[in-house]
Design a protein around this motif. Structure first.
Motif, mmCIF file in Angstrom:
data_model
loop_
_atom_site.group_PDB
_atom_site.id
_atom_site.type_symbol
_atom_site.label_atom_id
_atom_site.label_comp_id
_atom_site.label_asym_id
_atom_site.label_seq_id
_atom_site.Cartn_x
_atom_site.Cartn_y
_atom_site.Cartn_z
ATOM 1 N N THR A 1 61.774 13.775 52.592
ATOM 2 C CA THR A 1 61.467 13.843 51.168
ATOM 3 C C THR A 1 59.999 13.516 50.894
ATOM 4 O O THR A 1 59.461 12.552 51.419
ATOM 5 N N MET A 2 59.381 14.348 50.080
ATOM 6 C CA MET A 2 58.062 14.065 49.531
ATOM 7 C C MET A 2 58.162 14.116 48.017
ATOM 8 O O MET A 2 59.028 14.816 47.470
ATOM 9 N N GLY A 3 57.297 13.389 47.369
ATOM 10 C CA GLY A 3 57.415 13.376 45.922
ATOM 11 C C GLY A 3 56.196 12.842 45.222
ATOM 12 O O GLY A 3 55.230 12.408 45.857
ATOM 13 N N TRP A 4 56.283 12.910 43.908
ATOM 14 C CA TRP A 4 55.227 12.429 43.047
ATOM 15 C C TRP A 4 55.764 11.324 42.141
ATOM 16 O O TRP A 4 56.865 11.432 41.607
ATOM 17 N N TYR A 5 54.948 10.312 41.985
ATOM 18 C CA TYR A 5 55.222 9.221 41.064
ATOM 19 C C TYR A 5 53.960 9.019 40.236
ATOM 20 O O TYR A 5 52.886 9.477 40.612
ATOM 21 N N ARG A 6 54.095 8.321 39.134
ATOM 22 C CA ARG A 6 52.913 8.072 38.333
ATOM 23 C C ARG A 6 52.953 6.668 37.731
ATOM 24 O O ARG A 6 54.028 6.094 37.554
ATOM 25 N N GLN A 7 51.778 6.179 37.432
ATOM 26 C CA GLN A 7 51.676 4.861 36.815
ATOM 27 C C GLN A 7 50.627 4.914 35.719
ATOM 28 O O GLN A 7 49.442 5.140 36.000
ATOM 29 N N ALA A 8 51.090 4.732 34.502
ATOM 30 C CA ALA A 8 50.201 4.692 33.351
ATOM 31 C C ALA A 8 49.680 3.267 33.176
ATOM 32 O O ALA A 8 50.315 2.306 33.637
ATOM 33 N N PRO A 9 48.553 3.108 32.501
ATOM 34 C CA PRO A 9 47.993 1.767 32.276
ATOM 35 C C PRO A 9 49.010 0.837 31.622
ATOM 36 O O PRO A 9 49.625 1.190 30.610
ATOM 37 N N GLY A 10 49.203 -0.314 32.231
ATOM 38 C CA GLY A 10 50.100 -1.302 31.668
ATOM 39 C C GLY A 10 51.576 -1.025 31.879
ATOM 40 O O GLY A 10 52.423 -1.749 31.349
ATOM 41 N N LYS A 11 51.900 0.001 32.643
ATOM 42 C CA LYS A 11 53.303 0.368 32.861
ATOM 43 C C LYS A 11 53.631 0.357 34.346
ATOM 44 O O LYS A 11 52.750 0.364 35.198
ATOM 45 N N GLN A 12 54.920 0.351 34.623
ATOM 46 C CA GLN A 12 55.366 0.395 36.002
ATOM 47 C C GLN A 12 55.289 1.815 36.546
ATOM 48 O O GLN A 12 55.316 2.795 35.791
ATOM 49 N N ALA B 1 49.273 13.591 25.926
ATOM 50 C CA ALA B 1 48.446 12.401 26.138
ATOM 51 C C ALA B 1 49.208 11.348 26.942
ATOM 52 O O ALA B 1 48.615 10.637 27.764
ATOM 53 N N GLU B 2 50.511 11.275 26.726
ATOM 54 C CA GLU B 2 51.304 10.265 27.435
ATOM 55 C C GLU B 2 51.522 10.599 28.909
ATOM 56 O O GLU B 2 52.100 9.797 29.639
ATOM 57 N N ASP B 3 51.057 11.753 29.346
ATOM 58 C CA ASP B 3 51.095 12.074 30.775
ATOM 59 C C ASP B 3 49.901 11.477 31.513
ATOM 60 O O ASP B 3 49.824 11.568 32.740
ATOM 61 N N THR B 4 48.986 10.897 30.764
ATOM 62 C CA THR B 4 47.823 10.247 31.381
ATOM 63 C C THR B 4 48.288 9.116 32.294
ATOM 64 O O THR B 4 49.012 8.223 31.861
ATOM 65 N N ALA B 5 47.891 9.186 33.551
ATOM 66 C CA ALA B 5 48.338 8.202 34.536
ATOM 67 C C ALA B 5 47.647 8.478 35.862
ATOM 68 O O ALA B 5 47.026 9.532 36.050
ATOM 69 N N GLY C 1 49.948 7.715 49.037
ATOM 70 C CA GLY C 1 48.535 8.021 48.906
ATOM 71 C C GLY C 1 47.865 7.026 47.976
ATOM 72 O O GLY C 1 48.517 6.142 47.406
ATOM 73 N N LYS C 2 46.562 7.187 47.808
ATOM 74 C CA LYS C 2 45.806 6.266 46.956
ATOM 75 C C LYS C 2 45.851 6.666 45.493
ATOM 76 O O LYS C 2 45.416 5.902 44.624
ATOM 77 N N GLY C 3 46.355 7.860 45.225
ATOM 78 C CA GLY C 3 46.508 8.285 43.847
ATOM 79 C C GLY C 3 45.377 9.165 43.354
ATOM 80 O O GLY C 3 44.254 9.117 43.858
#
Length: 119
Positions: free
Chosen positions: A33-44, A87-91, A110-112
């Motif tokens: 499995t490979m995948g994408w995750y994201r982290q917005a400012p101040g969020k998990q 805008a909420e996709d910013t991460a 990865g480092k993001g």
């Protein structure tokens, strides 16, 4: 060891599109499995989408219909096509590769890459 490197982030206007790429290298045998995750400012950090080597996909509900994950097994690369960006996709978007050698699975990150959506 597995190295994971993301690319393709940047600044995009709301409603626009962007494609992220993630290349895995090193000891890439048995990566499933490979995948994408994201982290917005101040969020998990949260799941965006995953894809198995067989092409089975899984999406977070909020991404369905706007994001598409795909994979080129020959290139050990996974892609994330993002459209109708908000805008909420910013991460910071992180790529993950999971390698399983039973009974153990190892997860590599990865480092993001930063995605900024301007409204």
């Amino acid at each position: 060891q597995v190295q994971v490197v993301e690319s393709g982030g940047g600044l995009v206007q709301a409603g626009g599109s962007l494609r992220l790429s993630c290349a895995a290298s090193g000891s890439i045998f048995s990566i499933n499995t490979m995948g994408w995750y994201r982290q917005a400012p101040g969020k998990q950090r949260e799941l965006v989408a995953t894809i198995t080597s067989g092409g089975r996909t899984n999406y977070a509900d909020s991404m369905k219909g706007r994001f598409t994950i795909s994979r080129d097994n020959a290139k050990n690369t996974v892609y994330l096509q993002m459209s109708s960006l908000k805008a909420e996709d910013t991460a910071v978007y992180y790529c993950n590769a999971e390698r399983c050698l039973p009974p153990t699975c190892m997860s590599y990150w990865g480092k993001g890459t930063l995605v900024t959506v301007s409204s």
